[in-house]
Design a protein around this motif. Sequence first.
Motif, PDB file in Angstrom:
ATOM      1  N   SER A   1       5.982  13.565   4.274  1.00  0.00           N
ATOM      2  CA  SER A   1       6.168  12.248   4.765  1.00  0.00           C
ATOM      3  C   SER A   1       5.739  12.043   6.187  1.00  0.00           C
ATOM      4  CB  SER A   1       7.370  11.505   4.287  1.00  0.00           C
ATOM      5  OG  SER A   1       7.381  10.187   4.755  1.00  0.00           O
ATOM      6  N   VAL A   2       4.840  11.231   6.378  1.00  0.00           N
ATOM      7  CA  VAL A   2       4.182  11.089   7.709  1.00  0.00           C
ATOM      8  C   VAL A   2       4.616   9.368   8.304  1.00  0.00           C
ATOM      9  CG1 VAL A   2       2.090  10.552   9.235  1.00  0.00           C
ATOM     10  CG2 VAL A   2       2.157  12.430   7.486  1.00  0.00           C
ATOM     11  N   HIS A   3       5.179   9.401   9.269  1.00  0.00           N
ATOM     12  CA  HIS A   3       5.165   7.976  10.002  1.00  0.00           C
ATOM     13  C   HIS A   3       4.548   7.726  11.318  1.00  0.00           C
ATOM     14  CE1 HIS A   3       7.074   4.286  10.909  1.00  0.00           C
ATOM     15  NE2 HIS A   3       7.424   4.666  12.009  1.00  0.00           N
ATOM     16  N   ARG A   4       3.924   6.849  11.729  1.00  0.00           N
ATOM     17  CA  ARG A   4       3.238   6.489  12.989  1.00  0.00           C
ATOM     18  C   ARG A   4       3.681   5.238  13.402  1.00  0.00           C
ATOM     19  NH1 ARG A   4      -2.946   5.047  12.159  1.00  0.00           N
ATOM     20  NH2 ARG A   4      -1.474   3.117  12.131  1.00  0.00           N
TER      21      ARG A   4
ATOM     22  N   ARG B   1       0.878  -1.363   0.092  1.00  0.00           N
ATOM     23  CA  ARG B   1       0.164   0.074  -0.058  1.00  0.00           C
ATOM     24  C   ARG B   1       0.816   1.314  -0.102  1.00  0.00           C
ATOM     25  NH1 ARG B   1      -3.244  -1.608   4.066  1.00  0.00           N
ATOM     26  NH2 ARG B   1      -1.989  -0.758   5.623  1.00  0.00           N
ATOM     27  N   ARG B   2       1.835   1.191   0.641  1.00  0.00           N
ATOM     28  CA  ARG B   2       2.965   2.360   0.868  1.00  0.00           C
ATOM     29  C   ARG B   2       3.526   2.547  -0.452  1.00  0.00           C
ATOM     30  NH1 ARG B   2       8.068   2.127   4.837  1.00  0.00           N
ATOM     31  NH2 ARG B   2       8.702   0.836   3.077  1.00  0.00           N
ATOM     32  N   MET B   3       4.035   1.524  -1.183  1.00  0.00           N
ATOM     33  CA  MET B   3       4.569   1.812  -2.549  1.00  0.00           C
ATOM     34  C   MET B   3       3.574   2.240  -3.317  1.00  0.00           C
ATOM     35  SD  MET B   3       7.719   1.623  -1.604  1.00  0.00           S
ATOM     36  CE  MET B   3       8.448   1.871  -3.325  1.00  0.00           C
ATOM     37  N   ARG B   4       2.474   2.002  -3.484  1.00  0.00           N
ATOM     38  CA  ARG B   4       1.463   2.122  -4.354  1.00  0.00           C
ATOM     39  C   ARG B   4       0.908   3.711  -4.337  1.00  0.00           C
ATOM     40  NH1 ARG B   4      -2.652  -1.389  -3.100  1.00  0.00           N
ATOM     41  NH2 ARG B   4      -3.494   0.074  -1.779  1.00  0.00           N
ATOM     42  N   VAL B   5       0.832   4.254  -3.030  1.00  0.00           N
ATOM     43  CA  VAL B   5       0.490   5.552  -2.858  1.00  0.00           C
ATOM     44  C   VAL B   5       1.699   6.394  -3.295  1.00  0.00           C
ATOM     45  CG1 VAL B   5       0.222   7.277  -0.859  1.00  0.00           C
ATOM     46  CG2 VAL B   5      -0.965   5.035  -1.030  1.00  0.00           C
ATOM     47  N   ARG B   6       2.835   5.841  -2.631  1.00  0.00           N
ATOM     48  CA  ARG B   6       3.906   6.967  -3.279  1.00  0.00           C
ATOM     49  C   ARG B   6       4.300   7.009  -4.828  1.00  0.00           C
ATOM     50  NH1 ARG B   6       8.888   6.131   0.833  1.00  0.00           N
ATOM     51  NH2 ARG B   6       7.452   6.882   2.071  1.00  0.00           N
ATOM     52  N   SER B   7       4.173   5.980  -5.572  1.00  0.00           N
ATOM     53  CA  SER B   7       4.461   5.905  -6.737  1.00  0.00           C
ATOM     54  C   SER B   7       3.183   6.649  -7.683  1.00  0.00           C
ATOM     55  CB  SER B   7       4.360   4.426  -7.375  1.00  0.00           C
ATOM     56  OG  SER B   7       3.305   3.809  -7.254  1.00  0.00           O
ATOM     57  N   LYS B   8       1.926   6.632  -7.100  1.00  0.00           N
ATOM     58  CA  LYS B   8       1.077   7.462  -7.730  1.00  0.00           C
ATOM     59  C   LYS B   8       1.276   8.903  -7.345  1.00  0.00           C
ATOM     60  CE  LYS B   8      -2.825   3.988  -7.830  1.00  0.00           C
ATOM     61  NZ  LYS B   8      -3.973   3.774  -7.417  1.00  0.00           N
TER      62      LYS B   8
ATOM     63  N   ALA C   1       5.357  15.734  -9.596  1.00  0.00           N
ATOM     64  CA  ALA C   1       6.742  15.815  -9.811  1.00  0.00           C
ATOM     65  C   ALA C   1       7.240  17.519  -9.677  1.00  0.00           C
ATOM     66  CB  ALA C   1       6.963  15.667 -11.310  1.00  0.00           C
ATOM     67  N   GLY C   2       8.558  17.501  -8.811  1.00  0.00           N
ATOM     68  CA  GLY C   2       9.075  18.967  -8.456  1.00  0.00           C
ATOM     69  C   GLY C   2       8.551  19.382  -7.172  1.00  0.00           C
ATOM     70  N   ARG C   3       7.646  18.860  -6.680  1.00  0.00           N
ATOM     71  CA  ARG C   3       7.144  19.455  -5.272  1.00  0.00           C
ATOM     72  C   ARG C   3       7.669  18.630  -4.240  1.00  0.00           C
ATOM     73  NH1 ARG C   3       0.914  19.903  -5.661  1.00  0.00           N
ATOM     74  NH2 ARG C   3       1.045  20.444  -3.454  1.00  0.00           N
TER      75      ARG C   3
ATOM     76  N   ALA D   1       3.473  21.428  -0.619  1.00  0.00           N
ATOM     77  CA  ALA D   1       4.283  20.184  -0.785  1.00  0.00           C
ATOM     78  C   ALA D   1       3.024  19.255  -0.865  1.00  0.00           C
ATOM     79  CB  ALA D   1       4.754  19.682   0.657  1.00  0.00           C
ATOM     80  N   TYR D   2       3.342  17.957  -1.448  1.00  0.00           N
ATOM     81  CA  TYR D   2       2.246  16.867  -1.429  1.00  0.00           C
ATOM     82  C   TYR D   2       2.174  16.097  -0.188  1.00  0.00           C
ATOM     83  CZ  TYR D   2       5.707  13.627  -3.421  1.00  0.00           C
ATOM     84  OH  TYR D   2       6.704  12.777  -3.690  1.00  0.00           O
ATOM     85  N   PHE D   3       1.264  15.330   0.289  1.00  0.00           N
ATOM     86  CA  PHE D   3       1.057  14.782   1.513  1.00  0.00           C
ATOM     87  C   PHE D   3       1.277  13.124   1.211  1.00  0.00           C
ATOM     88  CE2 PHE D   3      -1.530  12.657   4.864  1.00  0.00           C
ATOM     89  CZ  PHE D   3      -0.815  13.425   5.940  1.00  0.00           C
ATOM     90  N   ASP D   4       2.353  12.596   1.588  1.00  0.00           N
ATOM     91  CA  ASP D   4       2.604  11.247   1.528  1.00  0.00           C
ATOM     92  C   ASP D   4       2.164  10.490   2.832  1.00  0.00           C
ATOM     93  OD1 ASP D   4       3.506   8.665   0.998  1.00  0.00           O
ATOM     94  OD2 ASP D   4       5.856   9.419   1.031  1.00  0.00           O
TER      95      ASP D   4
END
Length: 119
Positions: free
Chosen positions: A31-34, A12-19, A25-27, A92-95
Amino acid sequence: MANSKRTLFLKRRMRVRSKLRKVNAGRLRLSVHRSNKNISVQLIDDIAGRTVAAASTLEKDLGVVGKKNVEAATKVGTAIAERAKAAGVEEAYFDRGGFLFHGKIKALADAAREGGLKI
């Protein structure tokens, strides 16, 4: 054989990040870690490979050391918005990684938006 929780989380993490990388691009990436006891967030410049700003519940000046509730996530979101403004970052974009967007993760994102960060 059934997939383990960890395997599903990583997929799920890789799917979200790649999309997100394709669209934003460029922003900079927020990144959030819980973990089980804390929540942390970083503002990352992937092109330069460096962290611009960070905030966590482990910081004593936020007053929420060792807490991982919605109130703590809100304070971390406000702190990252202030630090991003000080670094000259406005958007920024929210990962969210592999975490679902509700509860603590949503509270952090909403607090960052209210603090003036466009995500």
